[in-house]
Design an enzyme around this catalytic site. Sequence first.
Site, PDB file in Angstrom:
ATOM      1  N   HIS A 265       6.282  -0.603  -5.862  1.00 12.56           N
ATOM      2  CA  HIS A 265       6.370   0.804  -5.485  1.00 12.56           C
ATOM      3  C   HIS A 265       5.773   0.994  -4.091  1.00 12.56           C
ATOM      4  O   HIS A 265       4.610   0.691  -3.847  1.00 12.56           O
ATOM      5  CB  HIS A 265       5.611   1.638  -6.518  1.00 12.56           C
ATOM      6  CG  HIS A 265       5.784   3.113  -6.376  1.00 12.56           C
ATOM      7  ND1 HIS A 265       5.085   3.851  -5.443  1.00 12.56           N
ATOM      8  CD2 HIS A 265       6.539   3.998  -7.074  1.00 12.56           C
ATOM      9  CE1 HIS A 265       5.415   5.124  -5.568  1.00 12.56           C
ATOM     10  NE2 HIS A 265       6.297   5.244  -6.548  1.00 12.56           N
ATOM     11  N   GLU A 317      11.403   3.178  -6.853  1.00 14.94           N
ATOM     12  CA  GLU A 317      10.931   3.636  -5.539  1.00 14.94           C
ATOM     13  C   GLU A 317      10.269   2.497  -4.757  1.00 14.94           C
ATOM     14  O   GLU A 317       9.197   2.641  -4.182  1.00 14.94           O
ATOM     15  CB  GLU A 317       9.939   4.797  -5.716  1.00 14.94           C
ATOM     16  CG  GLU A 317      10.526   5.975  -6.480  1.00 14.94           C
ATOM     17  CD  GLU A 317       9.572   7.127  -6.646  1.00 14.94           C
ATOM     18  OE1 GLU A 317      10.011   8.288  -6.577  1.00 14.94           O
ATOM     19  OE2 GLU A 317       8.364   6.884  -6.834  1.00 14.94           O
ATOM     20  N   CYS A 410       5.643  15.596  -5.132  1.00 15.24           N
ATOM     21  CA  CYS A 410       4.613  14.928  -4.331  1.00 15.24           C
ATOM     22  C   CYS A 410       4.838  15.097  -2.843  1.00 15.24           C
ATOM     23  O   CYS A 410       3.880  15.186  -2.067  1.00 15.24           O
ATOM     24  CB  CYS A 410       4.544  13.446  -4.694  1.00 15.24           C
ATOM     25  SG  CYS A 410       6.128  12.577  -4.603  1.00 15.24           S
TER      26      CYS A 410
END
Length: 606
Positions: A265, A317, A410
């Site tokens: 990630h 991600e 986020c």
Amino acid sequence: MTADAAPPAEIPPPSGPLRPTASARTGQRPVGSARVSGGFWAARRRTNAGVSIPQGPRRLEDAGNLANLRAAADGGGDFTGDFPFQDSDVHKWLEAASWQLAETPDDDRLRADTEALTALLAAAQDADGYLQTHYQVARPGRRWQELDWGHELYCAGHLIQAAVAHHRATGGTALLDIARRFATHIDAVFGPGRPVDGVCGHPGIETALVELYRETGERRWLDLASYFVERRGHGLLGDGDKSFPGAGYWQDHVPVREAGTVTGHAVRQLYLLAGVTDLAAETGDAGLRETAVRLWDAMTESKTYLTGGLGARHELESFGDPYELPPDRAYNETCAAIASVQWSWRLALLTGEARYSDLIERTLFNGFAAGCGLDGDSWLYVNPLQVREGYEGHRDDQSARRTPWFRCACCPPNAMRLLASLPHYVAGTDGDGVHLHQYATGSYGPVSVETDYPWDGRIAVTAEEAGTWTLSLRVPAWASGATLDGEPAESEAGWLRVRRQWTCGERVVLDLRLRPRLTLPDPRVDAVRGCAALEFGPLVYCLESADQPRRLDEVLLHAGTALETEHRPGLLGGVTVIRAGELTAVPYAVWANRGPGAMRVWIPLG
């Protein structure tokens, strides 16, 4: 001040996100006073201050983040939201608001909103200091038992960073008191001989604890940060590589000091390495410093997009393999661009090397700026380098279409806090002078800057204090033929150094020759072989369907086509376009601001 004084050494401590201690082994420190007052970034920051930050509390209310805090405070109600880390959005907004208050202390509405959210956090905090509404409201029996996905330490990290920002910006202690109580609770729970020996699935606590140490002088916070870094990579999360998503996803597959490349990630990896770099600065640990430099090199050599974007895969991600950089399937989360800037700035200060600020510039003007809509009220979660005709979007709200907010929100408050604190990233100081890492009209310690960068390469720097010291000007790696006061300028490792006895008001002019250029990809990037990209100064350009005479999947860029520039004040807030024959390219930083449409950065050569 005497004529032989060195003004930079007398600059007060910085008020931004990084404040190395006096004993830190770092080559530079941020200047104590920094302000962006005009140009590209001033416009973006005005929008952030006037639109983005003020709408934060309403967005957090609508999304249920504030309802969760009230439920924790009242001892009743259900948890709202799809993710256990909903609180982190509140904390990031509070950090953004705090940095903005440092610049506009008379903003009564912003101050009131900040105080109201701080009071809500205080009411929600348990008597033992614990504060994470998902486990207070929805899963009270599972505290500190789901470290892989629970994000408790991640949320704590953002709370601490917000508290430090608020204390530096306003002098108030209310938020800092909340953060210290939570940090004290964490210190009692984690570590050798403590109830829990573990690390968080999402790093972020590490940088926060180092900054809490810097703010309070309490050594235990630095020691706790070191514990979290050193315990990573020992199979403490999930079930190692035996089950999805595998230990590499959260950088738990190998001890940090032994890692050979960035993996998993992207945001988690970069937050972790920012903490590693902070620890190297404060402890002088040569091994941690070497690790940070080695992994940055690996990232930039084979896993970074032309825009500075990071994260090749929508799946998890994550970073991909070396040179796996597809333009259309790129993820390039806006938060990853922000994390890259934060990490590279730490390395720039630690080492004093210009190359880290070269990447900051590339990332700020492209991978980051694109994520923020010109209206201040729309965002991109992902930032691909190509959107095809007939684009159907992606799952949920993480698509290449600007969105007012996200289920996993986020990115917006993260972008707000970076823009609010951006002046802090412009200049550094050492015992001998001032280094200008980025170029924006404003004042930075003992110098002021006037420029229309990135549209114009003329940068005028004026000494605002007299004395003998060195002015260091970064000459970007893309620049050629730079001049200083009209004479050819020779830089050394990216720095043009001017040492003299300065008089107040004395000016020098750096001229970075801006002209459009054609950039070819590394031949090992299979996805864009046979293509080229257009650049102008620090800006990467793209084609949008709105500007072209034909479909983008039919476009070719013919060899030898002349490249011309034209500044258009009425287009997209005022931009310089590149014309290549019948094609018109706009800065990638402003794409997707005219509604849906096709876009591409890498253009097939014909």
